[in-house]
Design an enzyme around this catalytic site. Structure first.
Site, PDB file in Angstrom:
ATOM      1  N   GLU A  39      28.394  75.593   0.524  1.00  0.00           N
ATOM      2  CA  GLU A  39      28.611  74.545  -0.469  1.00  0.00           C
ATOM      3  C   GLU A  39      28.658  75.163  -1.854  1.00  0.00           C
ATOM      4  O   GLU A  39      27.746  75.911  -2.250  1.00  0.00           O
ATOM      5  CB  GLU A  39      27.534  73.462  -0.421  1.00  0.00           C
ATOM      6  CG  GLU A  39      27.799  72.364  -1.447  1.00  0.00           C
ATOM      7  CD  GLU A  39      27.082  71.053  -1.194  1.00  0.00           C
ATOM      8  OE1 GLU A  39      27.148  70.170  -2.068  1.00  0.00           O
ATOM      9  OE2 GLU A  39      26.462  70.905  -0.121  1.00  0.00           O
ATOM     10  N   GLU A  64      24.597  77.261  -6.766  1.00  0.00           N
ATOM     11  CA  GLU A  64      24.441  76.343  -7.889  1.00  0.00           C
ATOM     12  C   GLU A  64      23.873  77.113  -9.085  1.00  0.00           C
ATOM     13  O   GLU A  64      22.779  77.663  -9.001  1.00  0.00           O
ATOM     14  CB  GLU A  64      23.509  75.199  -7.509  1.00  0.00           C
ATOM     15  CG  GLU A  64      23.150  74.252  -8.652  1.00  0.00           C
ATOM     16  CD  GLU A  64      24.370  73.613  -9.286  1.00  0.00           C
ATOM     17  OE1 GLU A  64      24.580  73.837 -10.495  1.00  0.00           O
ATOM     18  OE2 GLU A  64      25.122  72.925  -8.579  1.00  0.00           O
ATOM     19  N   ASP A  91      26.985  81.825  -9.926  1.00  0.00           N
ATOM     20  CA  ASP A  91      28.387  81.515  -9.686  1.00  0.00           C
ATOM     21  C   ASP A  91      28.759  81.757  -8.216  1.00  0.00           C
ATOM     22  O   ASP A  91      28.555  82.860  -7.688  1.00  0.00           O
ATOM     23  CB  ASP A  91      29.242  82.398 -10.604  1.00  0.00           C
ATOM     24  CG  ASP A  91      30.686  81.962 -10.669  1.00  0.00           C
ATOM     25  OD1 ASP A  91      31.209  81.455  -9.663  1.00  0.00           O
ATOM     26  OD2 ASP A  91      31.304  82.152 -11.737  1.00  0.00           O
ATOM     27  N   ASP A 113      32.879  69.807 -11.626  1.00  0.00           N
ATOM     28  CA  ASP A 113      33.197  69.462 -13.009  1.00  0.00           C
ATOM     29  C   ASP A 113      34.711  69.321 -13.131  1.00  0.00           C
ATOM     30  O   ASP A 113      35.448  70.261 -12.829  1.00  0.00           O
ATOM     31  CB  ASP A 113      32.691  70.572 -13.941  1.00  0.00           C
ATOM     32  CG  ASP A 113      32.730  70.163 -15.410  1.00  0.00           C
ATOM     33  OD1 ASP A 113      33.652  69.412 -15.787  1.00  0.00           O
ATOM     34  OD2 ASP A 113      31.874  70.616 -16.174  1.00  0.00           O
ATOM     35  N   ASP A 149      35.511  61.850  -7.949  1.00  0.00           N
ATOM     36  CA  ASP A 149      35.716  60.479  -8.404  1.00  0.00           C
ATOM     37  C   ASP A 149      36.609  60.448  -9.635  1.00  0.00           C
ATOM     38  O   ASP A 149      36.866  59.382 -10.177  1.00  0.00           O
ATOM     39  CB  ASP A 149      34.374  59.834  -8.744  1.00  0.00           C
ATOM     40  CG  ASP A 149      33.691  60.532  -9.914  1.00  0.00           C
ATOM     41  OD1 ASP A 149      33.597  61.773  -9.875  1.00  0.00           O
ATOM     42  OD2 ASP A 149      33.269  59.857 -10.864  1.00  0.00           O
ATOM     43  N   THR A 187      25.583  60.463  -1.859  1.00  0.00           N
ATOM     44  CA  THR A 187      24.514  60.923  -2.739  1.00  0.00           C
ATOM     45  C   THR A 187      24.155  59.818  -3.731  1.00  0.00           C
ATOM     46  O   THR A 187      24.881  58.834  -3.891  1.00  0.00           O
ATOM     47  CB  THR A 187      24.943  62.179  -3.520  1.00  0.00           C
ATOM     48  OG1 THR A 187      26.042  61.839  -4.384  1.00  0.00           O
ATOM     49  CG2 THR A 187      25.383  63.284  -2.564  1.00  0.00           C
ATOM     50  N   TYR A 189      24.330  60.067  -6.830  1.00  0.00           N
ATOM     51  CA  TYR A 189      25.380  60.057  -7.852  1.00  0.00           C
ATOM     52  C   TYR A 189      26.516  59.138  -7.435  1.00  0.00           C
ATOM     53  O   TYR A 189      26.992  58.325  -8.225  1.00  0.00           O
ATOM     54  CB  TYR A 189      25.901  61.478  -8.069  1.00  0.00           C
ATOM     55  CG  TYR A 189      27.150  61.518  -8.922  1.00  0.00           C
ATOM     56  CD1 TYR A 189      27.078  61.384 -10.306  1.00  0.00           C
ATOM     57  CD2 TYR A 189      28.405  61.666  -8.338  1.00  0.00           C
ATOM     58  CE1 TYR A 189      28.221  61.403 -11.084  1.00  0.00           C
ATOM     59  CE2 TYR A 189      29.550  61.682  -9.106  1.00  0.00           C
ATOM     60  CZ  TYR A 189      29.455  61.563 -10.476  1.00  0.00           C
ATOM     61  OH  TYR A 189      30.598  61.561 -11.244  1.00  0.00           O
TER      62      TYR A 189
END
Length: 210
Positions: A39, A64, A91, A113, A149, A187, A189
């Site tokens: 991921e 992450e 990264d 992002d 999204d 999630t 979010y």
């Protein structure tokens, strides 16, 4: 951060020039795993922890760069007793460049992002150099999942992936990419911000020619 993270960190030597095959993903896991998933940008770790909990025979590597996100994932790992996750707090490209060819069976890129301004387009993770690396490390018939999204990132992803000859879009109709699959957990979010406007891209890595 002081005790758990060092025990499950992905070993990356940034002083050494990266080369494919430097890192054996399955060797990171004990007990042994049947497959490895990656991921990219796991946020607070909800999705990664869910996948690890529901797929105990799979080893998951999460990347992450943000400290708060890493801390969030460590909380899930500790509270749920999850032992099939390895973490890289930087990264994801550092890991991708060191993985062997065809060594990963699934790659997740969940709500990256969007970098919506035109002048920032080169910063979007879905770009040719990164897609080349993902195609290289994915096994034949492996899957690349992208969730977003953002309308600009949705269009950008569709265009960039349509230019690839090594991926096939797993969608026969709009329902296939507007409806969240059962093995793609929602999630916090998503529940708070998306209001049903998410796009769930799934791409199959086409088999390499003999």
């Amino acid at each position: 951060m002081d005790d758990l993270l060092p025990r499950i960190s992905v070993p990356v030597d940034l002083e050494k020039e990266a080369a494919p095959g430097d890192m054996d993903p399955k060797a990171m896991f004990e007990p042994s795993v049947s497959a490895c998933w990656l991921e990219i940008g796991f946020g607070k770790g909800e999705h990664l922890a869910w996948q690890a909990d529901h797929n105990p025979g799979v080893g998951l590597i999460g990347c992450e760069p943000y400290l708060n996100g890493v801390a969030g994932l460590l909380t899930y790992i500790e509270e749920e007793g999850i032992n099939n996750i390895r973490v890289y707090g930087d990264d994801a490209r550092h890991v991708l460049s060191r993985l062997p060819d065809a060594s990963i069976d699934r790659v997740f890129l969940i709500h990256p992002d969007p970098w919506p301004k035109r002048r920032h387009a080169r910063r979007r993770f879905v770009n040719p150099p990164n897609l080349d690396q993902i195609a290289r490390v994915l096994s034949d018939d492996g899957e690349f999942r992208v969730g977003t999204d953002h309308p600009i990132y949705r269009e950008w992803t569709a265009i960039q992936m349509s230019l690839r000859s090594d991926f096939e879009w797993r969608a026969d109709n709009p329902e296939d990419w507007l409806k969240r699959p059962e093995d793609w957990p929602e999630t916090r979010y998503e529940a708070k911000a998306l209001e049903g406007r998410a796009t769930y891209f799934r791409y199959r890595r086409l088999p390499r020619s003999s």
